[in-house]
Design an enzyme around this catalytic site. Structure first.
Site, PDB file in Angstrom:
ATOM      1  N   LYS A   1       6.708   7.275   6.809  1.00 42.67           N
ATOM      2  CA  LYS A   1       7.238   5.945   6.495  1.00 42.67           C
ATOM      3  C   LYS A   1       8.003   5.384   7.692  1.00 42.67           C
ATOM      4  O   LYS A   1       7.884   4.197   8.027  1.00 42.67           O
ATOM      5  CB  LYS A   1       8.150   6.019   5.270  1.00 42.67           C
ATOM      6  CG  LYS A   1       7.444   6.315   3.965  1.00 42.67           C
ATOM      7  CD  LYS A   1       6.561   5.180   3.524  1.00 42.67           C
ATOM      8  CE  LYS A   1       6.039   5.383   2.116  1.00 42.67           C
ATOM      9  NZ  LYS A   1       5.155   4.276   1.676  1.00 42.67           N
TER      10      LYS A   1
ATOM     11  N   LEU B   1       0.838  -1.197   0.000  1.00 43.50           N
ATOM     12  CA  LEU B   1       0.000   0.000   0.000  1.00 43.50           C
ATOM     13  C   LEU B   1       0.872   1.247   0.000  1.00 43.50           C
ATOM     14  O   LEU B   1       1.893   1.293   0.680  1.00 43.50           O
ATOM     15  CB  LEU B   1      -0.891   0.009   1.247  1.00 43.50           C
ATOM     16  CG  LEU B   1      -1.971  -1.068   1.336  1.00 43.50           C
ATOM     17  CD1 LEU B   1      -2.552  -1.098   2.740  1.00 43.50           C
ATOM     18  CD2 LEU B   1      -3.059  -0.816   0.305  1.00 43.50           C
TER      19      LEU B   1
ATOM     20  N   TYR C   1       6.945  12.962   4.307  1.00 44.28           N
ATOM     21  CA  TYR C   1       6.850  11.649   3.660  1.00 44.28           C
ATOM     22  C   TYR C   1       7.754  10.629   4.363  1.00 44.28           C
ATOM     23  O   TYR C   1       7.313   9.542   4.736  1.00 44.28           O
ATOM     24  CB  TYR C   1       7.229  11.781   2.187  1.00 44.28           C
ATOM     25  CG  TYR C   1       7.187  10.488   1.406  1.00 44.28           C
ATOM     26  CD1 TYR C   1       6.037  10.079   0.759  1.00 44.28           C
ATOM     27  CD2 TYR C   1       8.326   9.677   1.294  1.00 44.28           C
ATOM     28  CE1 TYR C   1       5.994   8.897   0.035  1.00 44.28           C
ATOM     29  CE2 TYR C   1       8.294   8.499   0.575  1.00 44.28           C
ATOM     30  CZ  TYR C   1       7.121   8.117  -0.050  1.00 44.28           C
ATOM     31  OH  TYR C   1       7.088   6.943  -0.761  1.00 44.28           O
TER      32      TYR C   1
END
Length: 211
Positions: free
Chosen positions: A119, A63, A115
């Site tokens: 993560k 995903l 970002y």
């Protein structure tokens, strides 16, 4: 035969896994917002509510989106953090002991870049779930044909041959990597049995893929 749950099968990496897997060796059940039409068993979910999953030998999470595609930071986080953890917890509840997640090079829960921070945060949470084996795949720029238009990635793919010249040694982890290699590496990891937490960047992904 090994059984696998695959979330994100309609994305770039998920498609590569489906395209390369040997149906005689790996039985795949996809888990996602829409069916792929490529395997017999597909579970449709929005990842916003608990998912009832069958037991499997391994769960693969591919995903992922971008802030531009998602439309906002919150929408991005709902996919790359919330949906990933919803799938992981459902897989764990189903008895899955081995989890493989596609993250990104530079992932760091303390990163200044949103970002990379998200993560890193999801990697940290996955580690805390206590899977017997957790494989964290951290590729550089994915090289492949996407269905959606991502102008920045298109530009980076075009300049990758030039930038690759300068990304030598430790910096090669930031270079582009063919999505086919990432898919092949993930398939190789499906048979890994040794317990622990492992991370793979470009160089080790190429080694796993064999090309």
């Amino acid at each position: 035969m090994t059984s696998a749950l695959l979330a994100g099968a309609t994305g770039l990496v998920g498609q590569a896994v489906l395209a390369a897997h040997d149906v005689e060796k790996l039985q795949v059940t996809t888990v996602g917002r829409r069916a792929t039409g490529r395997v017999p068993n597909e579970i449709i979910t929005d990842f916003r509510t608990p998912i009832d999953l069958p037991n499997a030998d391994v769960a693969i999470c591919a995903l992922g989106t971008t802030i531009a595609s998602a439309g906002s930071k919150d929408a991005f986080r709902s996919v790359d953090y919330d949906a990933v953890l919803t799938f992981a917890r459902a897989a764990q509840d189903a008895g899955v002991k081995h989890f493989i997640v596609v993250s990104s090079v530079g992932a760091n829960a303390k990163a200044a870049v949103f970002y990379a921070r998200v993560k890193g945060e999801v990697e940290r949470e996955l580690e805390s779930l206590g899977f017997s084996r957790l494989d964290i795949v951290q590729p550089g720029l994915l090289l492949g044909e996407r269905q959606e238009n991502r102008p920045v990635e298109t530009l980076l793919r075009c300049t990758d041959p030039l930038t690759r010249v300068f990304l030598k040694g430790p910096l090669d982890r930031y270079a582009g990597i063919a999505v086919d290699a990432v898919g092949a590496a993930i398939l190789a990891l499906c048979d890994a049995a040794q317990a622990g937490i492992y991370r793979y960047e470009n160089r080790s992904l190429h080694q796993l893929a064999g090309f």
